[in-house]
Enzyme design. Sequence first.
Site, PDB file in Angstrom:
ATOM      1  N   LYS A 134       5.173   2.385 -16.642  1.00  0.00           N
ATOM      2  CA  LYS A 134       3.829   2.789 -16.197  1.00  0.00           C
ATOM      3  C   LYS A 134       3.117   3.381 -17.409  1.00  0.00           C
ATOM      4  O   LYS A 134       3.741   4.077 -18.224  1.00  0.00           O
ATOM      5  CB  LYS A 134       4.001   3.827 -15.089  1.00  0.00           C
ATOM      6  CG  LYS A 134       2.736   4.268 -14.377  1.00  0.00           C
ATOM      7  CD  LYS A 134       3.125   5.213 -13.213  1.00  0.00           C
ATOM      8  CE  LYS A 134       1.917   5.713 -12.449  1.00  0.00           C
ATOM      9  NZ  LYS A 134       2.292   6.589 -11.307  1.00  0.00           N
TER      10      LYS A 134
ATOM     11  N   SER B  96       0.199   5.233  -7.022  1.00  0.00           N
ATOM     12  CA  SER B  96      -0.506   4.891  -8.224  1.00  0.00           C
ATOM     13  C   SER B  96       0.300   4.015  -9.182  1.00  0.00           C
ATOM     14  O   SER B  96      -0.258   3.458 -10.111  1.00  0.00           O
ATOM     15  CB  SER B  96      -0.919   6.176  -8.951  1.00  0.00           C
ATOM     16  OG  SER B  96       0.234   6.909  -9.354  1.00  0.00           O
TER      17      SER B  96
ATOM     18  N   SER C  32       3.685   7.936  -4.997  1.00  0.00           N
ATOM     19  CA  SER C  32       3.250   6.848  -5.871  1.00  0.00           C
ATOM     20  C   SER C  32       4.282   5.816  -6.290  1.00  0.00           C
ATOM     21  O   SER C  32       3.935   4.787  -6.852  1.00  0.00           O
ATOM     22  CB  SER C  32       2.638   7.415  -7.144  1.00  0.00           C
ATOM     23  OG  SER C  32       1.303   7.727  -6.894  1.00  0.00           O
TER      24      SER C  32
HETATM   25  N1  GLN Z   1      -1.421   8.584  -3.063  1.00  0.00           N
HETATM   26  C1  GLN Z   1      -1.300   9.886  -3.628  1.00  0.00           C
HETATM   27  C2  GLN Z   1      -2.605  10.265  -4.268  1.00  0.00           C
HETATM   28  O1  GLN Z   1      -3.546   9.610  -4.033  1.00  0.00           O
HETATM   29  C3  GLN Z   1      -0.135   9.913  -4.561  1.00  0.00           C
HETATM   30  C4  GLN Z   1      -0.386   9.892  -6.014  1.00  0.00           C
HETATM   31  C5  GLN Z   1       0.861  10.027  -6.826  1.00  0.00           C
HETATM   32  O2  GLN Z   1       1.963  10.165  -6.304  1.00  0.00           O
HETATM   33  N2  GLN Z   1       0.692  10.026  -8.142  1.00  0.00           N
HETATM   34  O3  GLN Z   1      -2.723  11.220  -4.971  1.00  0.00           O
END
Ligand code: GLN
Length: 491
Positions: A74, A149, A173
């Site tokens: 990532k 993400s 994420s």
């Molecule tokens: N979906 C969550 C958010 O919108 C998770 C983000 C993450 O785990 N980096 O923040």
Amino acid sequence: MTYYSIKELHQLLITKKITPSQIVKEAFANLAKHQVLNATVTELTTAATALALELDQVPVSTNNYLFALPYFAKDNFATKGVKTTASSKILENFVPTYESTVTNILKQNNSILLGKSALDELGMGGHGLYALTGDVLNPWDLTRITGGSSSGSAALVAAGVVPFALGTDTGDSVRKPAGYCGIIGFKPTYGLISRYGVFPYAPSLDTVGYFTRTVEDSAIVFDYLAQEDHQDATSLKSKEQNYFKNLSSVVKNQKFAYLKNAHSALPAEIKTHFDSLYTQLTAQGGIKVTAIDFPEDLLKALLPVYMVISFAEAVSSHSMLDGINFGTRVDGDSYEAVMMNSRTAGFGHVVKRRYVIGSYALSKENQTLLFLKAKRVRQLIVDALTTVFKDYDILLLPTASTVAPKISDIKDQILTEAELENYVDDLLVLGNLMGNPSLTLPLAFVDNMPIGINVNAAPFADQKVFNASLLIEEIIGIKNRVAPEGGKNNG
Ligand code: GLN
């Protein structure tokens, strides 16, 4: 070729049926066929090919599963000398002078980094639609989201480009996109994998995680990545050292739980797959599956608590992205104007919105009512979970209430009150609030799209999570499945 699992690939290398160069060549050929997914920020074709050529000459060490393992990271893992953007405009040209601990471990073990994958800007988002490079598409259906993400990493593993990719998980994420893409996503106990060199989002929740297509592979990788690191103040030593060796689906005398209220809120076509799994688990003998109550008001508080804490921490941890300390600079008449102009030009709308909310929650007049209160409610949630793990070995959760949504639906989405109250899609946040190990694996296909199940245990019981997940994988029979090229039902 690249549809092989890590374990299979290793076997082929040992028996000389494949060379590192062939692995890399085929992976890039496969990636070329999947450009439509828009999953990458940087592709390291030249460097990876050169490294593979070198590794062709090195004898394969039979006990190193990471040798010549092709993977993507990532783009929020710092890679020395390789652009690391976090999919944000403000870091568009940032080339780190240091290497994250995790990518360094992989490098030391001769894994091959093929490139950097797209993410929702700075890790903020759950859809895969907020990267500087544009939308990431779900390999099972190109009209649907991957989730985020860690969207690019999930898409590349699901499409069969690589058997393994790195992600980060602050709210869900890794585990949410794993569910939407039909693969394995693991978030270990907080502290067991070093975060040195990983761009922070919300440090009290941030965890390195990763994707594979088999539970075995997930345990294999963890043996390498779970290392204490003095460069990360939150790093902890793992008590276990042999997660793969101790991996076993013979799970006896264990109590599994699921949340009654969340289960009954699932749509019928998804619920039926959970019911059938619970019946099969019970039929194993030695496992008791129980529907438990969890305070409804705490479940409804999950999203607000997560938002207040994570947005507030984000404002603070990203304050150095100001065009002066870090980030692309946009000129102005004063120091303040440079910061304002750089930040205005450098961040997308989702990130800006989160900073505004985070600053509001942290401001002197609101701090007690918002930030400190959120931290107190977090403690209540952790206490309730602690009680669950006192009585039960495993807590099973749905990863989402639907298959991956259509991109067009998300883009025009305005949530109603009722939708905001529906916590089923926020349950994975529990794992970050408590820091316990949590793994998503495929449960079934509904309308040709994968849905996932999420397996949790008490902090430091990562082995229990792997073992229960292996058992579920065997019962379900979905393992190492790759999305068909071009998506199944796109159009
Ligand atoms: N979906 C969550 C958010 O919108 C998770 C983000 C993450 O785990 N980096 O923040």
